[in-house]
Design a protein around this motif. Structure first.
Motif, PDB file in Angstrom:
ATOM      1  N   ALA A  18       0.819  -1.208   0.000  1.00  0.00           N
ATOM      2  CA  ALA A  18       0.000   0.000   0.000  1.00  0.00           C
ATOM      3  C   ALA A  18       0.851   1.255   0.000  1.00  0.00           C
ATOM      4  CB  ALA A  18      -0.930  -0.009   1.210  1.00  0.00           C
ATOM      5  N   ASP A  19       0.206   2.370  -0.362  1.00  0.00           N
ATOM      6  CA  ASP A  19       0.888   3.651  -0.414  1.00  0.00           C
ATOM      7  C   ASP A  19       0.814   4.390   0.916  1.00  0.00           C
ATOM      8  OD1 ASP A  19      -0.349   4.160  -3.765  1.00  0.00           O
ATOM      9  OD2 ASP A  19       1.511   3.239  -3.069  1.00  0.00           O
ATOM     10  N   TYR A  20      -0.103   3.995   1.799  1.00  0.00           N
ATOM     11  CA  TYR A  20      -0.280   4.718   3.053  1.00  0.00           C
ATOM     12  C   TYR A  20      -0.446   3.744   4.211  1.00  0.00           C
ATOM     13  CZ  TYR A  20      -2.103   7.920   6.565  1.00  0.00           C
ATOM     14  OH  TYR A  20      -2.288   8.646   7.708  1.00  0.00           O
ATOM     15  N   THR A  44      -2.963  -0.777   6.403  1.00  0.00           N
ATOM     16  CA  THR A  44      -2.543  -0.105   5.182  1.00  0.00           C
ATOM     17  C   THR A  44      -3.720   0.148   4.251  1.00  0.00           C
ATOM     18  OG1 THR A  44      -1.953  -2.283   4.289  1.00  0.00           O
ATOM     19  CG2 THR A  44      -0.180  -0.951   5.178  1.00  0.00           C
ATOM     20  N   PRO A  86      -4.639   1.515   0.115  1.00  0.00           N
ATOM     21  CA  PRO A  86      -4.030   1.662  -1.218  1.00  0.00           C
ATOM     22  C   PRO A  86      -3.821   3.112  -1.621  1.00  0.00           C
ATOM     23  CG  PRO A  86      -6.328   1.026  -1.415  1.00  0.00           C
ATOM     24  CD  PRO A  86      -5.991   0.927   0.037  1.00  0.00           C
ATOM     25  N   GLU A  87      -4.500   4.019  -0.930  1.00  0.00           N
ATOM     26  CA  GLU A  87      -4.336   5.447  -1.179  1.00  0.00           C
ATOM     27  C   GLU A  87      -4.436   6.172   0.156  1.00  0.00           C
ATOM     28  OE1 GLU A  87      -7.306   6.731  -3.952  1.00  0.00           O
ATOM     29  OE2 GLU A  87      -6.943   5.049  -5.310  1.00  0.00           O
ATOM     30  N   GLN A  88      -3.981   7.403   0.208  1.00  0.00           N
ATOM     31  CA  GLN A  88      -4.037   8.148   1.456  1.00  0.00           C
ATOM     32  C   GLN A  88      -5.476   8.512   1.803  1.00  0.00           C
ATOM     33  OE1 GLN A  88      -1.223  11.280   1.829  1.00  0.00           O
ATOM     34  NE2 GLN A  88      -2.111  12.121   3.686  1.00  0.00           N
TER      35      GLN A  88
END
Length: 201
Positions: free
Chosen positions: A15-17, A29, A31-33
């Motif tokens: 994940a990104d965030y 986590t 996948p996006e903020q």
């Protein structure tokens, strides 16, 4: 039930965030903020409640919403809250969100986890999925509610399941800092204890 308990040990999604607030013993986590907020007690500035809301829309007929809230635990909460109490708490949260559901409980030693998975028939000849989780640690409590509505797709199912699988225990930043300091102090003591090389006459 096996599927519910399996969420506790499943690998986290890439994940990104990462939701891992300061002082929280848990992490997850996205996948996006997500949209995040913090609310602290004016009388005790270090006692803060952190929340994040992740929303994703899949076309006109499908969407998901996942809300995570980490707050300070009450005294002896980990010891006092049994599996039955935690299940009852989730069942109360599920009212109005799920027509049918099943629950699970897992005692991890340093934390306790309860899961509720439910569903409600929707207008698309399918079911809206509702999942709630309650994690209790020695110092903090994590509550998660997730709703997947409308037409389910492989993408939405995968994202929703991945977020829920990513929830895990994690050392608080204060604990990690203390551990780093202890390691550093130990290294310094070992350096001092090393004998000096004899000088040549």
């Amino acid at each position: 039930m096996t599927m519910l308990l399996g969420l506790a040990t499943a690998p986290a999604i890439a994940a990104d965030y990462t939701f891992a607030p300061n002082g929280c013993e848990f992490a997850m986590t996205f996948p996006e903020q997500p949209t995040s907020a913090e609310r602290c007690d004016p009388a005790a500035p270090t006692q803060c409640t952190h929340s994040s809301v992740f929303v994703k829309v899949y076309g006109m007929d499908s969407s998901m919403r996942v809300t995570a809230t980490c707050s300070p635990a009450e005294d002896n909460m980990l010891k006092r809250y049994s599996g039955d109490v935690m299940r009852f708490t989730l069942e109360s949260m599920a009212k109005g969100n799920a027509k049918t559901y099943e629950t699970g409980f897992n005692d991890l030693g340093t934390a306790k986890q309860a899961i509720l998975l439910g569903s409600t028939p929707n207008d698309h000849d399918g079911e809206d999925v509702y999942m709630a989780q309650l994690w209790i640690g020695e110092k903090s409590v994590l509550t998660i509610e997730g709703v997947l509505t409308g037409v389910q797709t492989p993408d939405s199912d995968s994202t929703f399941t991945g977020i829920m699988k990513s929830i895990r225990t994690a050392p608080t930043k204060a604990t990690a800092t203390k551990a780093d300091e202890e390691t550093e102090n130990k290294d310094k003591k070992e350096d001092k204890a090393e004998p000096e090389e004899p000088t040549k006459e």
